[in-house]
Every structure is written in structure tokens, then in C-alpha cells.
Design a protein around this motif. Structure first.
Motif, PDB file in Angstrom:
ATOM      1  N   TRP A  14      -5.409   5.821  16.556  1.00  0.00           N
ATOM      2  CA  TRP A  14      -5.435   4.358  16.509  1.00  0.00           C
ATOM      3  C   TRP A  14      -4.832   3.871  15.201  1.00  0.00           C
ATOM      4  CZ3 TRP A  14      -6.705   1.356  20.609  1.00  0.00           C
ATOM      5  CH2 TRP A  14      -7.378   1.965  21.656  1.00  0.00           C
ATOM      6  N   VAL A  15      -5.156   4.567  14.104  1.00  0.00           N
ATOM      7  CA  VAL A  15      -4.610   4.214  12.794  1.00  0.00           C
ATOM      8  C   VAL A  15      -4.262   5.490  12.043  1.00  0.00           C
ATOM      9  CG1 VAL A  15      -5.788   1.996  12.546  1.00  0.00           C
ATOM     10  CG2 VAL A  15      -6.933   4.041  11.771  1.00  0.00           C
ATOM     11  N   LYS A  16      -3.114   5.462  11.395  1.00  0.00           N
ATOM     12  CA  LYS A  16      -2.676   6.600  10.573  1.00  0.00           C
ATOM     13  C   LYS A  16      -1.655   6.079   9.568  1.00  0.00           C
ATOM     14  CE  LYS A  16      -0.815  11.269  10.960  1.00  0.00           C
ATOM     15  NZ  LYS A  16      -0.226  12.247  11.871  1.00  0.00           N
ATOM     16  N   PRO A  17      -2.157   5.421   8.515  1.00  0.00           N
ATOM     17  CA  PRO A  17      -1.232   4.839   7.537  1.00  0.00           C
ATOM     18  C   PRO A  17      -0.688   5.887   6.574  1.00  0.00           C
ATOM     19  CG  PRO A  17      -3.478   4.392   6.897  1.00  0.00           C
ATOM     20  CD  PRO A  17      -3.536   5.127   8.204  1.00  0.00           C
ATOM     21  N   VAL A  18       0.481   6.391   6.873  1.00  0.00           N
ATOM     22  CA  VAL A  18       1.104   7.415   6.035  1.00  0.00           C
ATOM     23  C   VAL A  18       2.287   6.788   5.314  1.00  0.00           C
ATOM     24  CG1 VAL A  18       2.272   9.641   6.034  1.00  0.00           C
ATOM     25  CG2 VAL A  18       0.398   9.226   7.631  1.00  0.00           C
ATOM     26  N   ALA A  19       2.178   6.735   3.992  1.00  0.00           N
ATOM     27  CA  ALA A  19       3.256   6.212   3.156  1.00  0.00           C
ATOM     28  C   ALA A  19       2.995   6.677   1.726  1.00  0.00           C
ATOM     29  CB  ALA A  19       3.320   4.697   3.221  1.00  0.00           C
ATOM     30  N   GLY A  20       4.033   6.693   0.932  1.00  0.00           N
ATOM     31  CA  GLY A  20       3.916   7.166  -0.446  1.00  0.00           C
ATOM     32  C   GLY A  20       3.184   6.217  -1.374  1.00  0.00           C
ATOM     33  N   LYS A  21       3.326   4.919  -1.135  1.00  0.00           N
ATOM     34  CA  LYS A  21       2.722   3.938  -2.037  1.00  0.00           C
ATOM     35  C   LYS A  21       1.553   3.234  -1.362  1.00  0.00           C
ATOM     36  CE  LYS A  21       6.911   3.169  -4.620  1.00  0.00           C
ATOM     37  NZ  LYS A  21       7.792   2.215  -5.242  1.00  0.00           N
ATOM     38  N   GLU A  22       0.599   2.835  -2.162  1.00  0.00           N
ATOM     39  CA  GLU A  22      -0.613   2.207  -1.645  1.00  0.00           C
ATOM     40  C   GLU A  22      -0.311   0.918  -0.887  1.00  0.00           C
ATOM     41  OE1 GLU A  22      -4.807   0.405  -3.310  1.00  0.00           O
ATOM     42  OE2 GLU A  22      -3.710   1.840  -4.548  1.00  0.00           O
ATOM     43  N   ASP A  23       0.606   0.100  -1.409  1.00  0.00           N
ATOM     44  CA  ASP A  23       0.934  -1.163  -0.744  1.00  0.00           C
ATOM     45  C   ASP A  23       1.590  -0.917   0.616  1.00  0.00           C
ATOM     46  OD1 ASP A  23       0.960  -4.063  -0.796  1.00  0.00           O
ATOM     47  OD2 ASP A  23       3.154  -3.871  -0.907  1.00  0.00           O
TER      48      ASP A  23
END
Length: 188
Positions: A14-23
């Protein structure tokens, strides 16, 4: 709603926020939560449940479904048509309770601060017109603190399976007995 193509079990998330920066993670999480909420509303329209049940990440989404202003925001952001809104209103009127089982954000980490950063609408004063229950598998459950925080945020108290099965929560039994139960819709 989101698939993992290489997963042989056919499971998604449902959710998987994968990114290098917090924003960037915050923006991805917001988009995924809003998309998931609208998809959950689509399941409600399709299946017309009396009780909405979510497990783990589905439990997070189910709990967030108990926040009407958040659902309204999701519908506006995801550009839901007038006909879809009419169908959602008709179907949602039949939902009597939301059960969130072992809610978590991510298996590796589950912090309400990240959810608040992505969805500040969660902190808005919300109408409390629907029965919400957060169930956790005993004190050993690894994300118990997140479940407790989520329960407080949506206006309820998290309960263990033991508390519910022992009859220590008579008011909940009374409320659930008033609901005509058909098949619950499971998220997650």
C-alpha cells in the motif's frame, strides 16, 4: 494497489516510500497514501462491506479511512469524478465499522512522525461518526507503539486479541452486535 513484478506470491504494498532524501520520501508517501485511500473507497463501492478490515499496511489504510476529512482530501487530489463520488457516498453510508489489525507503515520502521509529515490532514479535528477498532497481537507485537499512536490519532484505543477475546471490552461487543455483518472487505 502497487505490485512487485518479481514477487512470486503476487503480493504488493500500500505504501513504500523509497527515495534518497527525506522530502522526496514524504512526497512519495503522500501520493501513495492518497492513491491507496481512493482505491480502498473503490473496493467499498464494489463490495459494499459493513465492516472494513485491514491488516498490517492495509490496517494503516483502513484506520486512515476513518478520517472523513482525509478521505475528502484524497478524493480531491486524485480527481474523483462526480459519478464516482456519488457511488462512494452511497456505498460508504453502509460501512458501520473499521477494524485495523496489526497496523504498520513499513516492516523496517513504523513512525507516526513520518505519516504526519506526509499527511498533515490527519491532525485536523475529524468527525468521529464510525466505529474504529485497532487490534494488535499481544504485547510482543513488534510495531505496538505505532499501533497505539495510530489508534490515538484516529480516536480509539488499541486492544490486544486477548482483551477482545476475554470479553473485557463489553461496549465493543454491544456495538458490534448492532451491525448486520455480511462479508467484510479485507485490505492488505
Amino acid at each position: 494497489p502497487f505490485d512487485v513484478p518479481e514477487d512470486i506470491d503476487g503480493l504488493g504494498y500500500w505504501v513504500k516510500p523509497v527515495a534518497g532524501k527525506e522530502d522526496a520520501r514524504r512526497k512519495i508517501l503522500r501520493k501513495q497514501i492518497m492513491t491507496s485511500l481512493v482505491l480502498a473507497l473503490g473496493h467499498v463501492v464494489r463490495h459494499r462491506p459493513r465492516i472494513l478490515v485491514g491488516i498490517e499496511q492495509g490496517g494503516l489504510i483502513a484506520a486512515l479511512c476513518g478520517q472523513p476529512l482525509l478521505l475528502e482530501t484524497a478524493c480531491r487530489l486524485r480527481i474523483v469524478t462526480t459519478t464516482e463520488m456519488k457511488n462512494i457516498r452511497e456505498a460508504w453510508a453502509g460501512v458501520a465499522a473499521i477494524v485495523s489489525c496489526n497496523p504498520l507503515f513499513l516492516p523496517q520502521r513504523s513512525f507516526m512522525d513520518e505519516v504526519h509529515a506526509a499527511v498533515p490532514e490527519l491532525r485536523f479535528w475529524q468527525p468521529r461518526w464510525i466505529l474504529r477498532v485497532v487490534v494488535q497481537s499481544g504485547d510482543a507485537y513488534k510495531k505496538k507503539e505505532f499501533g497505539d499512536d495510530l489508534a490515538a490519532e484516529v480516536g480509539t484505543v488499541s486492544r490486544t486479541v486477548e482483551e477482545l477475546s476475554s470479553g473485557e471490552v463489553p461496549k465493543l461487543d454491544e456495538q458490534l452486535s448492532l451491525i448486520h455483518i455480511s462479508e467484510p472487505t479485507r485490505l492488505g
